[in-house]
Design a protein around this motif. Structure first.
Motif, PDB file in Angstrom:
ATOM      1  N   PRO A   1      -0.003  -6.456   8.252  1.00 35.05           N
ATOM      2  CA  PRO A   1       0.913  -7.486   7.763  1.00 35.05           C
ATOM      3  C   PRO A   1       2.099  -6.870   7.028  1.00 35.05           C
ATOM      4  CG  PRO A   1      -1.001  -7.358   6.342  1.00 35.05           C
ATOM      5  CD  PRO A   1      -1.237  -6.403   7.472  1.00 35.05           C
ATOM      6  N   PHE A   2       3.119  -7.667   6.856  1.00 36.65           N
ATOM      7  CA  PHE A   2       4.345  -7.233   6.207  1.00 36.65           C
ATOM      8  C   PHE A   2       4.407  -7.860   4.816  1.00 36.65           C
ATOM      9  CE2 PHE A   2       4.990  -7.324  10.736  1.00 36.65           C
ATOM     10  CZ  PHE A   2       5.532  -6.078  10.984  1.00 36.65           C
ATOM     11  N   HIS A   3       4.737  -7.044   3.817  1.00 32.45           N
ATOM     12  CA  HIS A   3       4.821  -7.541   2.446  1.00 32.45           C
ATOM     13  C   HIS A   3       6.059  -6.973   1.772  1.00 32.45           C
ATOM     14  CE1 HIS A   3       0.819  -9.302   2.486  1.00 32.45           C
ATOM     15  NE2 HIS A   3       0.434  -8.219   3.126  1.00 32.45           N
ATOM     16  N   LEU A   4       6.728  -7.816   0.995  1.00 35.30           N
ATOM     17  CA  LEU A   4       7.874  -7.364   0.220  1.00 35.30           C
ATOM     18  C   LEU A   4       7.393  -6.864  -1.133  1.00 35.30           C
ATOM     19  CD1 LEU A   4      10.576 -10.077   0.911  1.00 35.30           C
ATOM     20  CD2 LEU A   4      10.550  -7.723   1.705  1.00 35.30           C
TER      21      LEU A   4
ATOM     22  N   LEU B   1      10.021  -3.043   1.944  1.00 37.09           N
ATOM     23  CA  LEU B   1       9.104  -3.671   2.885  1.00 37.09           C
ATOM     24  C   LEU B   1       7.952  -2.708   3.120  1.00 37.09           C
ATOM     25  CD1 LEU B   1       8.515  -6.003   4.875  1.00 37.09           C
ATOM     26  CD2 LEU B   1       9.729  -4.688   6.595  1.00 37.09           C
ATOM     27  N   CYS B   2       6.747  -3.195   2.897  1.00 36.37           N
ATOM     28  CA  CYS B   2       5.548  -2.387   3.107  1.00 36.37           C
ATOM     29  C   CYS B   2       4.789  -2.972   4.289  1.00 36.37           C
ATOM     30  CB  CYS B   2       4.677  -2.403   1.851  1.00 36.37           C
ATOM     31  SG  CYS B   2       3.164  -1.439   2.026  1.00 36.37           S
ATOM     32  N   TYR B   3       4.333  -2.115   5.198  1.00 34.01           N
ATOM     33  CA  TYR B   3       3.585  -2.584   6.367  1.00 34.01           C
ATOM     34  C   TYR B   3       2.711  -1.452   6.887  1.00 34.01           C
ATOM     35  CZ  TYR B   3       7.176  -0.116   9.037  1.00 34.01           C
ATOM     36  OH  TYR B   3       8.025   0.835   9.536  1.00 34.01           O
TER      37      TYR B   3
ATOM     38  N   MET C   1      -8.312  -3.067   1.166  1.00 31.70           N
ATOM     39  CA  MET C   1      -7.920  -3.080  -0.246  1.00 31.70           C
ATOM     40  C   MET C   1      -6.405  -3.193  -0.385  1.00 31.70           C
ATOM     41  SD  MET C   1     -10.394  -0.321  -2.113  1.00 31.70           S
ATOM     42  CE  MET C   1     -10.423   0.926  -0.833  1.00 31.70           C
ATOM     43  N   LEU C   2      -5.684  -2.449   0.458  1.00 31.11           N
ATOM     44  CA  LEU C   2      -4.225  -2.481   0.415  1.00 31.11           C
ATOM     45  C   LEU C   2      -3.705  -3.872   0.766  1.00 31.11           C
ATOM     46  CD1 LEU C   2      -1.518  -0.943   0.157  1.00 31.11           C
ATOM     47  CD2 LEU C   2      -1.700  -0.451   2.587  1.00 31.11           C
ATOM     48  N   ARG C   3      -4.239  -4.472   1.836  1.00 32.74           N
ATOM     49  CA  ARG C   3      -3.798  -5.819   2.231  1.00 32.74           C
ATOM     50  C   ARG C   3      -4.081  -6.835   1.128  1.00 32.74           C
ATOM     51  NH1 ARG C   3      -4.621  -3.708   7.246  1.00 32.74           N
ATOM     52  NH2 ARG C   3      -6.869  -3.946   7.392  1.00 32.74           N
TER      53      ARG C   3
END
Length: 193
Positions: free
Chosen positions: A7-10, A19-21, A59-61
């Protein structure tokens, strides 16, 4: 060039937005749309951390999903901190060389464009399916029900039984219904004032 899997997260940091993905290659990417940092899932900074890439990815998600991740930038590197996760509190990210960053950004843009195109097609199909499932007669009746006022104001929409309208009896008080005046009303006399 790794395709983005999401998933994509700001992320917000002191220096701006990022942007983290996750990529399909099992790496984590962070970009500010100019530079790209990458790190392997499971490669934690904490000594003795033995997370599998699947565990670390979950964990990251979770941390990114509820805003529990923080990014700190250094010269040529970055650290993605997960303070709420004691087993793997941080992930080291290395800055990619310019050519590799350019190809990664290209993969990100075209990957996201492909996802948007796919979502638009699925949305069009869903709208067409919904439109075809309702006949024009049903649509006309439904739109009238949505926009036309109820012609019977006494009828309660919440209950299925309608109360009969109460009739006005001559001589009955409007303020105190059921009470009849003893004398016949003759109007207002303005001459006595």
């Amino acid at each position: 060039m790794a395709e983005p899997a999401g998933p994509f997260h700001l992320l917000r940091a002191r220096t701006g937005r990022f942007l983290c993905y996750c990529g399909r290659d099992g790496a984590v990417y962070v970009t500010d749309a100019v530079e790209v940092w990458a790190g392997e899932l499971g490669a934690c900074l904490a000594l003795g951390c033995r997370c599998s890439p699947e565990e670390h990815g979950a964990m990251l998600r979770a941390a990114l999903g509820h805003g529990g991740a923080a990014l700190s930038l250094g010269p040529g590197s970055a650290t993605l901190r997960l303070p709420e996760e004691p087993r793997c509190p941080a992930l080291a990210l290395a800055q990619l060389p310019a050519a590799e960053a350019r190809s990664q950004l290209q993969a990100l843009i075209f990957g996201m464009a492909g996802r948007i195109e796919s979502l638009e097609r699925r949305l069009e199909v869903a709208v067409e399916t919904l439109a075809s499932s309702c006949s024009p007669e049903k649509n006309a009746v439904q739109s009238q029900q949505l926009f036309l006022p109820d012609p019977s104001p006494r009828k309660s929409r919440a209950s299925s039984s309608a109360l009969p309208a109460k009739r006005k009896v001559p001589g009955e008080s409007l303020i105190n219904p059921g009470f009849k005046s003893k004398k016949v009303s003759s109007g207002v006399n303005f001459e006595d004032s």
